[in-house]
Design an enzyme around this catalytic site. Sequence first.
Site, PDB file in Angstrom:
ATOM      1  N   HIS A  81     -11.454 -35.677  -9.023  1.00  0.00           N
ATOM      2  CA  HIS A  81     -11.593 -36.064 -10.456  1.00  0.00           C
ATOM      3  C   HIS A  81     -10.732 -35.163 -11.475  1.00  0.00           C
ATOM      4  O   HIS A  81     -10.995 -33.973 -11.335  1.00  0.00           O
ATOM      5  CB  HIS A  81     -12.928 -36.206 -10.712  1.00  0.00           C
ATOM      6  CG  HIS A  81     -13.198 -37.125 -12.036  1.00  0.00           C
ATOM      7  ND1 HIS A  81     -12.687 -36.919 -13.378  1.00  0.00           N
ATOM      8  CD2 HIS A  81     -13.794 -38.352 -11.912  1.00  0.00           C
ATOM      9  CE1 HIS A  81     -13.059 -37.841 -14.003  1.00  0.00           C
ATOM     10  NE2 HIS A  81     -13.749 -38.809 -13.128  1.00  0.00           N
ATOM     11  N   GLY A 163     -12.206 -25.417 -33.365  1.00  0.00           N
ATOM     12  CA  GLY A 163     -11.762 -24.206 -32.782  1.00  0.00           C
ATOM     13  C   GLY A 163     -10.390 -23.796 -32.702  1.00  0.00           C
ATOM     14  O   GLY A 163      -9.528 -24.584 -33.267  1.00  0.00           O
ATOM     15  N   HIS A 168     -10.902 -21.521 -23.478  1.00  0.00           N
ATOM     16  CA  HIS A 168     -11.668 -20.697 -23.069  1.00  0.00           C
ATOM     17  C   HIS A 168     -11.201 -20.034 -21.589  1.00  0.00           C
ATOM     18  O   HIS A 168     -10.817 -21.139 -20.747  1.00  0.00           O
ATOM     19  CB  HIS A 168     -13.011 -21.288 -22.738  1.00  0.00           C
ATOM     20  CG  HIS A 168     -14.303 -20.348 -22.460  1.00  0.00           C
ATOM     21  ND1 HIS A 168     -14.213 -19.862 -21.024  1.00  0.00           N
ATOM     22  CD2 HIS A 168     -15.076 -19.475 -23.314  1.00  0.00           C
ATOM     23  CE1 HIS A 168     -15.387 -18.805 -21.200  1.00  0.00           C
ATOM     24  NE2 HIS A 168     -15.675 -18.806 -22.430  1.00  0.00           N
ATOM     25  N   PRO A 169     -11.042 -18.870 -21.230  1.00  0.00           N
ATOM     26  CA  PRO A 169     -10.347 -18.455 -20.151  1.00  0.00           C
ATOM     27  C   PRO A 169     -10.762 -19.103 -18.783  1.00  0.00           C
ATOM     28  O   PRO A 169      -9.997 -19.246 -17.904  1.00  0.00           O
ATOM     29  CB  PRO A 169     -10.550 -16.936 -20.181  1.00  0.00           C
ATOM     30  CG  PRO A 169     -11.732 -16.557 -21.101  1.00  0.00           C
ATOM     31  CD  PRO A 169     -11.494 -17.866 -21.963  1.00  0.00           C
ATOM     32  N   THR A 170     -12.313 -19.467 -18.904  1.00  0.00           N
ATOM     33  CA  THR A 170     -12.674 -19.986 -17.691  1.00  0.00           C
ATOM     34  C   THR A 170     -13.217 -21.453 -17.758  1.00  0.00           C
ATOM     35  O   THR A 170     -13.458 -22.158 -16.854  1.00  0.00           O
ATOM     36  CB  THR A 170     -13.847 -19.090 -16.871  1.00  0.00           C
ATOM     37  OG1 THR A 170     -14.907 -18.846 -17.712  1.00  0.00           O
ATOM     38  CG2 THR A 170     -13.318 -17.583 -16.548  1.00  0.00           C
ATOM     39  N   ALA A 171     -13.850 -21.751 -19.080  1.00  0.00           N
ATOM     40  CA  ALA A 171     -14.318 -22.805 -19.363  1.00  0.00           C
ATOM     41  C   ALA A 171     -13.513 -23.921 -19.917  1.00  0.00           C
ATOM     42  O   ALA A 171     -14.061 -24.967 -20.067  1.00  0.00           O
ATOM     43  CB  ALA A 171     -15.690 -22.664 -20.041  1.00  0.00           C
ATOM     44  N   GLY A 172     -12.317 -23.562 -20.300  1.00  0.00           N
ATOM     45  CA  GLY A 172     -11.459 -24.694 -20.496  1.00  0.00           C
ATOM     46  C   GLY A 172     -11.488 -25.347 -21.868  1.00  0.00           C
ATOM     47  O   GLY A 172     -11.805 -24.206 -22.868  1.00  0.00           O
TER      48      GLY A 172
END
Length: 490
Positions: A81, A163, A168-172
């Site tokens: 997905h 924003g 976000h580096p890991t959470a996108g």
Amino acid sequence: MSTLVECVPNFSEGRDKAKVDAIVEAMKRDGVYLLDREMDADHNRCVITLVGEREAVQEAAILGVGKAAELIDLNLHQGAHPRMGAADVVPFIPIDGVTIEDCVTMARHVAEEIWKRYQIPVYLYESAATSPERQNLENIRRGQFEGIRDEIATNPARKPDFGQPRVHPTAGATVVGARKFLIAYNVFLNTPDVNIAKKVAKAVRFSTGGLRFVKAAGFLVRGLAQVSMNLTDFEQTPIHRVFEMVKREAAVYGALPVSSEIVGLIPKKALEQAAEWFLQVENFDSSLILENRLAAVIGGKMAVGGIRAGVEPFIEQLAAPTATPGGGSAAAASAAMAASLAAMVASMSRGKKAYVQYESQLSAAIARLSQIREELKSAIDADAEAYNSVVKAYKQAKESAAANGLVDAALKQATLVPLGVAKRAREVADIAAQLTPITNPNMKSDLTTAAALAQAAIEGALANVEINLESAQDPVFAAETRRQVIELAK
């Protein structure tokens, strides 16, 4: 007054049960109820269905996004997905005592909090979208996490609504919005050839010439080609019509459906529509279903006292010496009754031999009137709530000069609710007029009553609009609203 809002957050984790459990646990709050949770390992995605009071649901969604950001790293995530965030999409859906406009307000609040608390940029979609291009989720999510990460700082079209232009580096990034009830519906074909599923999806989805309220894509899931779909308005594009088109298009390539699945929940009415279609029951009505009839009886609508027992409480509330419910709620109720009468006339003519040539027109009228009726029923409470918000805002303004802006915001909402009622009532009146020559002439008096109720609703609702505009501070808003009032009053 109680409010009921549904929230269906999608998280980019469908394989690790412990992580999904932790996300669900983070969203648990008083006034929030977990209706469903779905995990899909192939898509590597889970769908959580929550319902509850608006404030509690808002906070639950925010906390769920935060927990997902702790646990999910999109740099390591793989699945069928498309995805752009650890918490990928967070939609709010009006259920009872709230409008789609209320859900837009909720979406904006949640989006702002997500950025403030977790530094995750947020895009708004569907009814909350800030531009037409962002109404469709696929436009926002194009390129997925990696594509957005590479372009967000340099491409103005990728600028988030809340924003700074950095993922976000890991959470996108996360998408938050407000929409009507959506059915996530997948059909599996008897072939592993995913190209067939993609061709069928292209034929079915609206963006490439298919059914109006269908979004679709093709995937390989559990070794079979899957046509994965979102039905964004099942009353206008019912699920049985979607299945039949998938079946027909698949047959072109020598394939057939072997099964289908619902991801999350489905309204009972959608299944009733499918039953009516596939069973070809003459003059089908939801009241023919045993459980529906029992619910009506137990609920008092058909109890001793007859029809009066169902409407008397509202009539007595109107008569009580309290400001709400008042004329705005009465106007919404009048328009809802008009829509109900018109739908009844159309339903009693549909399926009869004398009116078979008008079948599609009658079906379209019934579907639209049903949708309008639900919106107007919600407006009965929404009008009272808007008035109470105005009173509260004035009280806060007396206590603090900083709260003056609250009054104008509350007045705008108190204006928009009856304006929406007037618009819907005008549409009901138009549909009733269109039904007159294509329905049983013996029911002309019912359509006349519907038209009269709709006209009364228009006049009453516009009177409420005018009374609120007298105190409105925004001249642009007041001018545009009065222009609409003039059009509706013609």
